[in-house]
Design a protein around this motif. Structure first.
Motif, mmCIF file in Angstrom:
data_model
loop_
_atom_site.group_PDB
_atom_site.id
_atom_site.type_symbol
_atom_site.label_atom_id
_atom_site.label_comp_id
_atom_site.label_asym_id
_atom_site.label_seq_id
_atom_site.Cartn_x
_atom_site.Cartn_y
_atom_site.Cartn_z
ATOM 1 N N ALA A 1 14.341 -10.053 9.887
ATOM 2 C CA ALA A 1 15.276 -9.178 9.176
ATOM 3 C C ALA A 1 16.601 -9.889 8.910
ATOM 4 N N ARG A 2 17.012 -10.706 9.858
ATOM 5 C CA ARG A 2 18.301 -11.393 9.756
ATOM 6 C C ARG A 2 18.268 -12.543 8.758
ATOM 7 N N GLU A 3 17.192 -13.308 8.741
ATOM 8 C CA GLU A 3 17.139 -14.531 7.948
ATOM 9 C C GLU A 3 16.518 -14.356 6.560
ATOM 10 N N LEU A 4 15.562 -13.446 6.431
ATOM 11 C CA LEU A 4 14.769 -13.374 5.201
ATOM 12 C C LEU A 4 14.984 -12.118 4.376
ATOM 13 N N TYR A 5 15.688 -11.139 4.915
ATOM 14 C CA TYR A 5 15.958 -9.903 4.176
ATOM 15 C C TYR A 5 17.462 -9.765 4.023
ATOM 16 N N LEU A 6 17.920 -9.964 2.779
ATOM 17 C CA LEU A 6 19.347 -10.074 2.522
ATOM 18 C C LEU A 6 19.839 -8.918 1.657
ATOM 19 N N PRO A 7 21.043 -8.403 1.950
ATOM 20 C CA PRO A 7 21.615 -7.335 1.123
ATOM 21 C C PRO A 7 21.864 -7.829 -0.301
ATOM 22 N N PRO B 1 0.832 -1.208 0.000
ATOM 23 C CA PRO B 1 0.000 0.000 0.000
ATOM 24 C C PRO B 1 0.864 1.256 0.000
ATOM 25 N N LEU B 2 0.330 2.324 -0.534
ATOM 26 C CA LEU B 2 1.015 3.613 -0.484
ATOM 27 C C LEU B 2 0.618 4.305 0.815
ATOM 28 N N ILE B 3 1.607 4.830 1.531
ATOM 29 C CA ILE B 3 1.366 5.419 2.849
ATOM 30 C C ILE B 3 1.967 6.812 2.915
ATOM 31 N N ASP C 1 24.570 5.447 1.072
ATOM 32 C CA ASP C 1 24.706 6.627 1.933
ATOM 33 C C ASP C 1 24.374 6.294 3.391
ATOM 34 N N GLU C 2 24.877 5.132 3.833
ATOM 35 C CA GLU C 2 24.692 4.702 5.221
ATOM 36 C C GLU C 2 23.223 4.510 5.591
ATOM 37 N N LYS C 3 22.395 4.176 4.591
ATOM 38 C CA LYS C 3 20.987 3.908 4.837
ATOM 39 C C LYS C 3 20.557 2.650 4.083
ATOM 40 N N VAL C 4 19.550 1.978 4.621
ATOM 41 C CA VAL C 4 18.973 0.813 3.947
ATOM 42 C C VAL C 4 17.982 1.305 2.895
ATOM 43 N N VAL C 5 18.217 0.929 1.638
ATOM 44 C CA VAL C 5 17.344 1.333 0.534
ATOM 45 C C VAL C 5 16.727 0.080 -0.073
ATOM 46 N N ILE C 6 15.407 0.040 -0.121
ATOM 47 C CA ILE C 6 14.681 -1.127 -0.634
ATOM 48 C C ILE C 6 14.910 -1.270 -2.141
ATOM 49 N N VAL C 7 15.074 -2.505 -2.590
ATOM 50 C CA VAL C 7 15.159 -2.816 -4.009
ATOM 51 C C VAL C 7 13.838 -3.447 -4.431
ATOM 52 N N ASP C 8 13.193 -2.880 -5.434
ATOM 53 C CA ASP C 8 11.933 -3.426 -5.926
ATOM 54 C C ASP C 8 12.167 -4.830 -6.480
ATOM 55 N N GLU C 9 11.419 -5.796 -5.958
ATOM 56 C CA GLU C 9 11.614 -7.197 -6.337
ATOM 57 C C GLU C 9 11.345 -7.435 -7.810
ATOM 58 N N GLU D 1 9.762 2.639 2.915
ATOM 59 C CA GLU D 1 10.231 1.885 4.068
ATOM 60 C C GLU D 1 9.295 0.708 4.309
ATOM 61 N N TRP D 2 9.860 -0.387 4.806
ATOM 62 C CA TRP D 2 9.003 -1.488 5.242
ATOM 63 C C TRP D 2 8.245 -1.066 6.485
ATOM 64 N N ARG D 3 7.080 -1.629 6.659
ATOM 65 C CA ARG D 3 6.194 -1.203 7.739
ATOM 66 C C ARG D 3 6.433 -1.973 9.032
ATOM 67 N N ASP D 4 5.748 -1.480 10.073
ATOM 68 C CA ASP D 4 5.666 -2.152 11.372
ATOM 69 C C ASP D 4 7.034 -2.412 12.005
ATOM 70 N N GLY D 5 7.975 -1.505 11.756
ATOM 71 C CA GLY D 5 9.280 -1.609 12.395
ATOM 72 C C GLY D 5 10.258 -2.523 11.690
ATOM 73 N N LEU D 6 9.849 -3.180 10.585
ATOM 74 C CA LEU D 6 10.756 -4.089 9.890
ATOM 75 C C LEU D 6 11.951 -3.333 9.317
ATOM 76 N N HIS D 7 11.704 -2.140 8.787
ATOM 77 C CA HIS D 7 12.800 -1.354 8.219
ATOM 78 C C HIS D 7 13.847 -1.052 9.291
ATOM 79 N N GLN D 8 13.379 -0.711 10.486
ATOM 80 C CA GLN D 8 14.298 -0.413 11.586
ATOM 81 C C GLN D 8 15.041 -1.674 12.029
ATOM 82 N N ALA D 9 14.365 -2.821 11.964
ATOM 83 C CA ALA D 9 15.015 -4.080 12.331
ATOM 84 C C ALA D 9 16.143 -4.420 11.356
#
Length: 661
Positions: free
Chosen positions: A345-351, A267-269, A359-367, A377-385
């Motif tokens: 975040a550790r097991e399922l979200y890989l660089p 969803p767009l937020i 630039d020292e930030k996590v940037v999402i790559v469109d699948e 950003e991923w929701r519900d704190g996942l981006h921060q994780a």
């Protein structure tokens, strides 16, 4: 198609903005109506009408520009008053065909005219890559512009929105229409002017975000009458003067399968800052606690459903590790939620796959496209994780002001149409969600693509070696090669292998759209090797250099099967355009993510039979991937329907905006 058929179509297509998905008997009626509509489309005479339009060429071929503009003004008045007939639509298409020839040097083919008529009828048109969808869309867009309520042409990315508006602009301006492409950096005043134009080229993200911002500006006002009364009573204080859009009258969606289906899950937020130092500290602590847990013993990973579950031993160990922290960590439910998120975040979200560090930030790559999405950003704190896992500075989760799914947003348009190279596989979903039937338009020239059988390997390493060897063989003939990968990580790995093999190549992953279009457009040059994410360069034609056709044309290699068959078809469709020769082949391995996530128990037994040797496996093993794709597509459909139901629930029970809980 007769006027009676057109009336029946309108009865079957009573799209009600924001309505819930049908269930029970309503769903049965809905599907029956869809079959009737598809039957009408299948037996409609778009091709016959296109032939009749070409017969009108003599009436306009030698007409003076003033005469054409006089005809255009007459038609525009009929469309503005909604008094047009199908004969008027055909005449308009004939004039626009002549205008395109005079202003762009392009005279649309019969199949392009048929596609344009289908778009005007409110369908999703499947046209093969390279068949000229951009020019095809100008005809229904111009007709919509004549109606005076505006038309949004939705493109794949911001660069294409600006480019297509500029390149197609001469056609619209000859017809007395204004056209603007929306740039992401446009200020509100410029955006307002852009949406006031007759035709506005933009992306789904920009259009939906502007809609949400307008809705926030209106506050509690829910309808046009309320907004008008508020403007009269309160003037500029009502918020109406801050609106940029003038309504959702008509949209023509390019790459409709990507925009309306693949990207519909997220969803767009619209959100804002919500400083919370304690929450930031909790993410750091959860990352440290997760690092102490042992896989299998303390937690299990469900790759198929993208979930992590703590075991009983894991819960006991977590309680022991968290005891000294006190505070919020004393509560079992809260600490387990935080640590499960950190483990996810550790097991399922890989660089290199789901994100990159920039630039020292996590940037999402469109699948689906391989492009960076720096504003998401991923929701519900996942981006921060994920950020905590990388040891980067954590920004607290933001407050949600408003949200909407792309499915719900596009269902709000009074008239919706789309075009893409791959739509047939999703015909039922297009109808159930958007009330859009599919029209498959044949190619202008017969497609002579040579689709070579898949090559299946047990180990991924063996697959990559075979890919490099095939590239070497094709490269020796000076034929160009385009290689599609599923992730940034995979493209970089292949790049290293090609470099070691002494093969010069160009890598395209997560770069600026302008560079992307340039790189992809040059992929048809002699001896060119281009490595790209599967969807990179979508919307840009690959034209073969002189002499390449005689050598066999562009050769396309897929290094994995995607979870959607449509994406595979899009990649293979990059070759053999407009009757050119070309070939395609997929290289797959039993270690691929598709099988790992979507293989049944019985298929796992079959995989054991084939083994995991370093050599090539019998081609019939590719059936495993076909079945896995079907399961993945069914799961993705359920997820998209779930997003739409959730969005409808939020709208009904929590209001349009407000913080999610």
């Amino acid at each position: 198609m007769s006027e009676t058929q057109s009336t029946i179509w309108r009865m079957l297509d009573q799209r009600r903005p924001g309505e819930a998905l049908p269930t029970g008997l309503d769903l049965m009626w809905h599907r029956g109506a869809g079959r009737m509509r598809r039957l009408a489309v299948r037996h409609g005479s778009f091709g016959d009408r296109a032939t009749a339009i070409i017969a009108l060429e003599a009436d306009y071929r030698h007409a003076a520009a003033a005469k054409l503009r006089e005809e255009i003004e007459s038609l525009r008045e009929r469309f503005r008053r909604s008094r047009e007939t199908l004969a008027d639509v055909d005449r308009a298409a004939a004039i626009l065909r002549e205008v395109a020839d005079r202003t762009l040097g392009i005279r649309p083919y019969p199949v392009q005219l048929a596609g344009a008529l289908a778009l005007e009828a409110g369908c999703v048109v499947e046209m093969a890559t390279g068949e000229g969808k951009t020019v095809t869309g100008t005809i229904p867009a111009a007709i919509a512009g004549w109606r005076g309520r505006g038309c949004h042409v939705i493109t794949a990315n911001d660069y294409l929105a600006v480019r297509d508006a500029e390149e197609m602009g001469p056609v619209y301006r000859f017809c007395g229409l204004t056209v603007v492409g929306i740039d992401p950096d446009m200020p509100p005043d410029a955006r307002r002017d852009a949406y006031q134009s007759d035709i506005t080229y933009t992306t789904n993200k920009e259009a939906a975000a502007d809609f949400l911002r307008d809705r926030l500006a209106l506050g509690r006002l829910t309808g046009a009458s309320e907004a008008l009364l508020a403007k009269i009573a309160e003037g500029s204080g009502s918020g109406t003067d801050r609106l940029v859009q003038r309504g959702l009258a008509c949209a023509i969606v390019d790459e409709a399968d990507s925009v309306l289906i693949d990207e519909a899950v997220t969803p767009l937020i619209i959100s804002g800052p919500a400083p919370n130092p304690q929450q930031v500290e909790a993410f750091q602590q959860s990352a440290a606690l997760a690092a102490e847990l042992i896989p299998t013993k303390h937690y299990r990973v469900n790759v198929r459903y993208h979930e992590v579950e703590l075991t009983t031993a894991g819960k006991i160990e977590l309680a022991k590790q968290a005891e000294p922290l006190g505070g919020m960590w004393a509560g079992a439910r809260r600490r387990e939620e935080l640590v499960v998120q950190a483990l996810t975040a550790r097991e399922l979200y890989l660089p290199g796959k789901q994100y990159v560090i920039q630039d020292e930030k996590v940037v999402i790559v469109d699948e689906f496209t391989g492009r960076l999405m720096p504003d998401r950003e991923w929701r519900d704190g996942l981006h921060q994780a994920v950020t905590a896992r990388e040891g980067l500075e954590i920004e607290p989760p933001k407050d949600t002001y408003a949200r909407i799914s792309f499915q719900r947003f596009f269902r709000m348009y009074r008239k919706l149409a789309g075009m893409t190279g791959t739509a047939a596989e999703a015909r039922q979903e297009f109808w159930e969600v958007y009330r859009l039937p599919i029209v498959v338009v044949p190619t202008h020239r017969p497609c002579i693509r040579q689709e070579l059988p898949d090559r299946v390997f047990g180990l991924a390493e063996a697959r990559w070696n075979a890919v490099v060897e095939e590239i070497r063989e094709i490269h020796a003939t000076t034929r160009p090669v385009l290689v599609g990968t599923r992730s940034v990580q995979a493209s970089e790995h292949l790049s290293e292998l090609l470099t070691a093999a002494g093969l010069e190549h160009q890598v395209l992953n997560a770069v600026y759209h302008e560079q992307e279009a340039t790189i992809v457009s040059q992929a048809g040059q002699p001896s060119r090797i281009t490595v790209a994410t599967n969807m990179a360069g979508r919307g840009t034609d690959i034209k073969l250099a002189r002499g390449i056709s005689e050598l066999g044309g562009l050769h396309v290699i897929a290094t994995e099967r995607h979870e959607s068959r449509r994406v595979d078809r899009q990649l293979f469709g990059r070759c053999a355009r407009q009757g050119d020769p070309g070939s395609s082949r997929a290289f797959v391995a039993l270690e691929d993510e598709l099988l790992e996530r979507h293989t049944s128990f019985l298929d796992k037994l079959v995989m054991r039979r084939y083994g995991s040797g370093a050599g090539e496996i019998a081609p019939r093993a590719s059936r495993l991937f076909d079945r896995a794709q079907r399961r993945a597509q069914r799961m993705a459909l359920r997820q998209r329907k779930g997003v739409l139901k959730t969005d409808t629930w939020f709208n009904e029970y929590l209001g349009f905006a407000g913080r999610e809980v």
